[in-house]
Write a protein that holds these residues in place. Structure first.
Motif, PDB file in Angstrom:
ATOM      1  N   LEU A 131       0.851  -1.195   0.000  1.00 46.02           N
ATOM      2  CA  LEU A 131       0.000   0.000   0.000  1.00 46.02           C
ATOM      3  C   LEU A 131       0.887   1.246   0.000  1.00 46.02           C
ATOM      4  CD1 LEU A 131      -2.491  -1.220   2.756  1.00 46.02           C
ATOM      5  CD2 LEU A 131      -2.971  -1.101   0.296  1.00 46.02           C
ATOM      6  N   PRO A 132       1.606   1.501  -1.094  1.00 47.94           N
ATOM      7  CA  PRO A 132       2.545   2.626  -1.108  1.00 47.94           C
ATOM      8  C   PRO A 132       1.879   3.987  -0.973  1.00 47.94           C
ATOM      9  CG  PRO A 132       2.256   1.726  -3.317  1.00 47.94           C
ATOM     10  CD  PRO A 132       1.583   0.779  -2.371  1.00 47.94           C
ATOM     11  N   ASP A 133       0.569   4.064  -1.220  1.00 45.55           N
ATOM     12  CA  ASP A 133      -0.153   5.316  -1.039  1.00 45.55           C
ATOM     13  C   ASP A 133      -0.484   5.578   0.429  1.00 45.55           C
ATOM     14  OD1 ASP A 133      -1.747   3.014  -1.390  1.00 45.55           O
ATOM     15  OD2 ASP A 133      -3.550   4.228  -1.701  1.00 45.55           O
ATOM     16  N   ARG A 134      -0.294   4.574   1.277  1.00 45.82           N
ATOM     17  CA  ARG A 134      -0.615   4.698   2.705  1.00 45.82           C
ATOM     18  C   ARG A 134       0.624   4.632   3.592  1.00 45.82           C
ATOM     19  NH1 ARG A 134      -6.228   4.622   3.271  1.00 45.82           N
ATOM     20  NH2 ARG A 134      -7.031   4.979   1.174  1.00 45.82           N
ATOM     21  N   THR A 135       1.512   3.727   3.301  1.00 45.77           N
ATOM     22  CA  THR A 135       2.678   3.531   4.156  1.00 45.77           C
ATOM     23  C   THR A 135       3.927   3.321   3.304  1.00 45.77           C
ATOM     24  OG1 THR A 135       2.312   1.132   4.245  1.00 45.77           O
ATOM     25  CG2 THR A 135       1.326   2.472   5.997  1.00 45.77           C
ATOM     26  N   ASP A 136       5.050   3.730   3.849  1.00 42.58           N
ATOM     27  CA  ASP A 136       6.338   3.485   3.207  1.00 42.58           C
ATOM     28  C   ASP A 136       6.970   2.282   3.902  1.00 42.58           C
ATOM     29  OD1 ASP A 136       8.858   3.398   2.135  1.00 42.58           O
ATOM     30  OD2 ASP A 136       9.366   5.482   2.586  1.00 42.58           O
ATOM     31  N   ASP A 137       6.756   1.101   3.325  1.00 40.67           N
ATOM     32  CA  ASP A 137       7.268  -0.115   3.954  1.00 40.67           C
ATOM     33  C   ASP A 137       8.782  -0.128   4.028  1.00 40.67           C
ATOM     34  OD1 ASP A 137       4.735  -1.086   4.379  1.00 40.67           O
ATOM     35  OD2 ASP A 137       4.682  -2.298   2.565  1.00 40.67           O
ATOM     36  N   THR A 138       9.443   0.543   3.095  1.00 44.91           N
ATOM     37  CA  THR A 138      10.911   0.562   3.131  1.00 44.91           C
ATOM     38  C   THR A 138      11.405   1.305   4.370  1.00 44.91           C
ATOM     39  OG1 THR A 138      11.191   2.621   1.839  1.00 44.91           O
ATOM     40  CG2 THR A 138      10.931   0.560   0.616  1.00 44.91           C
ATOM     41  N   ALA A 139      10.708   2.383   4.739  1.00 48.24           N
ATOM     42  CA  ALA A 139      11.085   3.114   5.954  1.00 48.24           C
ATOM     43  C   ALA A 139      10.756   2.295   7.194  1.00 48.24           C
ATOM     44  CB  ALA A 139      10.366   4.467   6.001  1.00 48.24           C
ATOM     45  N   THR A 140       9.656   1.551   7.137  1.00 47.41           N
ATOM     46  CA  THR A 140       9.247   0.738   8.285  1.00 47.41           C
ATOM     47  C   THR A 140      10.295  -0.311   8.624  1.00 47.41           C
ATOM     48  OG1 THR A 140       6.912   1.060   7.758  1.00 47.41           O
ATOM     49  CG2 THR A 140       7.469  -0.830   9.163  1.00 47.41           C
ATOM     50  N   ILE A 141      10.804  -0.999   7.594  1.00 48.64           N
ATOM     51  CA  ILE A 141      11.753  -2.088   7.860  1.00 48.64           C
ATOM     52  C   ILE A 141      13.191  -1.624   7.932  1.00 48.64           C
ATOM     53  CG2 ILE A 141      10.206  -3.724   6.708  1.00 48.64           C
ATOM     54  CD1 ILE A 141      12.433  -3.908   4.498  1.00 48.64           C
ATOM     55  N   ALA A 142      13.460  -0.370   7.601  1.00 52.37           N
ATOM     56  CA  ALA A 142      14.846   0.114   7.543  1.00 52.37           C
ATOM     57  C   ALA A 142      15.651  -0.189   8.809  1.00 52.37           C
ATOM     58  CB  ALA A 142      14.876   1.605   7.234  1.00 52.37           C
ATOM     59  N   PRO A 143      15.084  -0.038  10.016  1.00 47.23           N
ATOM     60  CA  PRO A 143      15.877  -0.341  11.216  1.00 47.23           C
ATOM     61  C   PRO A 143      16.316  -1.807  11.314  1.00 47.23           C
ATOM     62  CG  PRO A 143      13.948   0.973  11.785  1.00 47.23           C
ATOM     63  CD  PRO A 143      13.760   0.524  10.369  1.00 47.23           C
ATOM     64  N   LEU A 144      15.646  -2.697  10.585  1.00 40.39           N
ATOM     65  CA  LEU A 144      15.975  -4.120  10.638  1.00 40.39           C
ATOM     66  C   LEU A 144      17.117  -4.497   9.707  1.00 40.39           C
ATOM     67  CD1 LEU A 144      12.326  -5.526  10.349  1.00 40.39           C
ATOM     68  CD2 LEU A 144      13.647  -5.257  12.458  1.00 40.39           C
ATOM     69  N   VAL A 145      17.380  -3.640   8.718  1.00 43.34           N
ATOM     70  CA  VAL A 145      18.253  -4.015   7.604  1.00 43.34           C
ATOM     71  C   VAL A 145      19.707  -3.700   7.928  1.00 43.34           C
ATOM     72  CG1 VAL A 145      18.733  -3.684   5.148  1.00 43.34           C
ATOM     73  CG2 VAL A 145      16.362  -3.615   5.982  1.00 43.34           C
ATOM     74  N   SER A 146      20.550  -4.716   7.776  1.00 49.59           N
ATOM     75  CA  SER A 146      21.996  -4.533   7.896  1.00 49.59           C
ATOM     76  C   SER A 146      22.632  -4.798   6.537  1.00 49.59           C
ATOM     77  CB  SER A 146      22.574  -5.487   8.942  1.00 49.59           C
ATOM     78  OG  SER A 146      22.458  -6.831   8.501  1.00 49.59           O
ATOM     79  N   ALA A 147      23.942  -4.661   6.469  1.00 48.16           N
ATOM     80  CA  ALA A 147      24.629  -4.835   5.191  1.00 48.16           C
ATOM     81  C   ALA A 147      24.452  -6.244   4.634  1.00 48.16           C
ATOM     82  CB  ALA A 147      26.113  -4.519   5.347  1.00 48.16           C
ATOM     83  N   LYS A 148      24.240  -7.230   5.519  1.00 43.48           N
ATOM     84  CA  LYS A 148      24.136  -8.615   5.045  1.00 43.48           C
ATOM     85  C   LYS A 148      22.709  -9.042   4.738  1.00 43.48           C
ATOM     86  CE  LYS A 148      23.598 -11.259   9.343  1.00 43.48           C
ATOM     87  NZ  LYS A 148      24.094 -12.435  10.077  1.00 43.48           N
ATOM     88  N   SER A 149      21.730  -8.197   5.042  1.00 40.70           N
ATOM     89  CA  SER A 149      20.334  -8.594   4.918  1.00 40.70           C
ATOM     90  C   SER A 149      19.902  -8.719   3.463  1.00 40.70           C
ATOM     91  CB  SER A 149      19.422  -7.586   5.619  1.00 40.70           C
ATOM     92  OG  SER A 149      19.704  -7.496   6.995  1.00 40.70           O
ATOM     93  N   CYS A 150      19.218  -9.810   3.161  1.00 40.73           N
ATOM     94  CA  CYS A 150      18.567  -9.991   1.868  1.00 40.73           C
ATOM     95  C   CYS A 150      17.084  -9.712   2.055  1.00 40.73           C
ATOM     96  CB  CYS A 150      18.775 -11.411   1.342  1.00 40.73           C
ATOM     97  SG  CYS A 150      17.872 -11.762  -0.193  1.00 40.73           S
ATOM     98  N   LEU A 151      16.518  -8.875   1.201  1.00 42.55           N
ATOM     99  CA  LEU A 151      15.105  -8.533   1.277  1.00 42.55           C
ATOM    100  C   LEU A 151      14.344  -9.383   0.270  1.00 42.55           C
ATOM    101  CD1 LEU A 151      15.562  -4.658   1.325  1.00 42.55           C
ATOM    102  CD2 LEU A 151      15.555  -6.238   3.254  1.00 42.55           C
ATOM    103  N   VAL A 152      13.286 -10.034   0.740  1.00 40.32           N
ATOM    104  CA  VAL A 152      12.454 -10.892  -0.112  1.00 40.32           C
ATOM    105  C   VAL A 152      11.049 -10.323  -0.095  1.00 40.32           C
ATOM    106  CG1 VAL A 152      11.640 -13.232  -0.562  1.00 40.32           C
ATOM    107  CG2 VAL A 152      13.883 -12.873   0.510  1.00 40.32           C
ATOM    108  N   LEU A 153      10.521 -10.022  -1.271  1.00 37.33           N
ATOM    109  CA  LEU A 153       9.220  -9.354  -1.377  1.00 37.33           C
ATOM    110  C   LEU A 153       8.201 -10.314  -1.965  1.00 37.33           C
ATOM    111  CD1 LEU A 153      10.545  -6.000  -2.869  1.00 37.33           C
ATOM    112  CD2 LEU A 153      10.351  -6.652  -0.454  1.00 37.33           C
ATOM    113  N   ILE A 154       7.329 -10.862  -1.104  1.00 36.56           N
ATOM    114  CA  ILE A 154       6.221 -11.703  -1.560  1.00 36.56           C
ATOM    115  C   ILE A 154       4.988 -10.825  -1.517  1.00 36.56           C
ATOM    116  CG2 ILE A 154       4.992 -13.885  -1.290  1.00 36.56           C
ATOM    117  CD1 ILE A 154       7.263 -14.950   0.357  1.00 36.56           C
ATOM    118  N   GLN A 155       4.794 -10.043  -2.576  1.00 38.75           N
ATOM    119  CA  GLN A 155       3.723  -9.069  -2.627  1.00 38.75           C
ATOM    120  C   GLN A 155       3.098  -9.050  -4.007  1.00 38.75           C
ATOM    121  OE1 GLN A 155       6.149  -5.659  -1.130  1.00 38.75           O
ATOM    122  NE2 GLN A 155       4.636  -5.546   0.517  1.00 38.75           N
ATOM    123  N   ASN A 156       1.853  -8.609  -4.066  1.00 39.72           N
ATOM    124  CA  ASN A 156       1.138  -8.525  -5.328  1.00 39.72           C
ATOM    125  C   ASN A 156       1.585  -7.318  -6.144  1.00 39.72           C
ATOM    126  OD1 ASN A 156      -0.572 -10.793  -5.218  1.00 39.72           O
ATOM    127  ND2 ASN A 156      -2.044  -9.723  -3.914  1.00 39.72           N
TER     128      ASN A 156
END
Length: 368
Positions: free
Chosen positions: A112-137
């Protein structure tokens, strides 16, 4: 991953948005009797039920009934942020993030990019080694993540599964288990770097490890690994289903997918949307749809047999929740238009559904 290739340290995987789809795929990565990988959840409304029980109950057509005990369950993002003082959790319901950080962060929330910025939400979780997997429509979901995390590996995923949360902490899988994976390097624009650049190579490596775990540990036979172009083609092909049936369910007054096809004019309408996407996608992607992907006619015939199905957009509308309008309708219209391709049927659906949602919200706020 085969036991002979296990890493020295455990792999920590966090599912963000652990609803029906997230809990099902998390449970198939969890393998009793092995320390790799370690699965944790950041649920939403179902947090208390899962945390209190210490497990998720699965009722599945494909694997029978079983309980999945996550390694840790977190009430919110802040609780899942690794820190130097973190220690590994020692019990299923413990909520201590790994001090070494998350190896995989798998996002299964509604887009729901018109409502929330999911990238900002998860940013505190992400480190240099983190792989992001997007199971989204939808399409275009990856680009905001690539902009915020330019050096992290990203895996894009499309799933075909019928699953529902029948009550908090209880998931029922009705049909299908297919999940298609592909690396996301830099998108498919004309300025895309060579496929052998570091971020694309790393994304591909992490994708293949994930696919191997789901196959060997999870027993899912239809896990598919693809190139970036192949996966984006699959995303646009699934859009034929989502963009045709989901908005039509809302605009037709609540008709399910199979029911729509019993109406002669709606059937023409649904096929028209699918063919519009099928004609536009090759111009957007620079490659035709392969013959292995079902034609609109085959999709319709298959859908006719799945009676009783009610698409997620209709369920969201009836519950008063925001609908995934942008990624299913808005993004494809904008992406195609930027390449000189108009999609008038999708544009009409986008305009109508967007207006319906805005008008209802304004009425609810007393502005009309």
């Amino acid at each position: 991953m085969a036991s002979s290739n296990k890493p020295e340290k455990p792999i920590h995987i966090l599912f963000v948005g652990a609803g029906a789809v997230g809990c099902f795929y998390a449970s198939r990565l969890h393998h009793v009797g092995t320390e790799h990988p370690l699965l944790s959840l950041k649920p939403r409304s179902n947090y208390k039920a899962i945390a209190d029980a210490g497990n998720v109950q699965l009722q599945t057509h494909s694997f029978g009934n079983y309980a999945f005990a996550p390694y840790a369950v977190f009430p919110n993002i802040d609780a899942a942020v690794p820190s130097a003082s973190s220690s590994s959790p020692t019990a299923a319901a413990a909520a201590t993030p790994p001090s070494e950080g998350w190896d995989y962060i798998i996002v299964t929330t509604k887009a729901l990019p018109d409502r929330t910025d999911d990238t900002a939400t998860i940013a505190p979780l992400v480190s240099a080694k983190s792989c992001l997997v997007l199971i989204q429509n939808g399409v275009g979901v990856e680009e905001p993540y690539r902009k915020r995390f330019p050096h992290n590996p990203i895996v894009s995923a499309v799933t075909v599964i019928s699953a529902e949360q029948i009550r908090h902490g209880v998931i029922r899988q009705n049909r299908w288990t297919r999940i298609s994976l592909g690396p996301y390097g830099h998108g498919l624009s004309t300025t895309t770097p060579s496929s052998d650049d570091q971020v694309t190579r790393l994304s591909d490596e992490r994708m293949r490890s994930l696919a191997q775990w789901w196959t060997e540990l999870g027993g899912i036979r239809d896990v598919e690994s693809h190139t970036e172009l192949e996966l984006q083609t699959i995303r646009w092909h699934k859009l034929c289903i989502n963009a045709a049936f989901n908005p039509t369910a809302v605009l037709s007054g609540g008709r399910g997918n199979a029911d729509q096809l019993t109406d002669a004019e709606l059937r023409i309408h649904v096929l028209g949307i699918m063919n519009e996407i099928r004609d536009a996608a090759p111009l957007v992607l620079g490659a035709p749809f392969p013959d292995t992907l079902a034609s609109p006619e085959k999709i319709v015939k298959s859908t006719e047999r799945n009676t009783g199905g009610r698409p997620s957009m209709l369920l969201d509308w009836e519950a008063g929740r925001p609908m995934e309008i942008e990624v299913i309708l808005g993004n494809p219209v904008r992406i195609a238009r930027a390449r000189g391709v108009e999609m008038p049927r999708l544009q009409s659906l986008y305009a109508l559904l967007g207006s319906m949602q805005r008008m209802r919200e304004e009425r609810g706020k007393g502005k009309l």
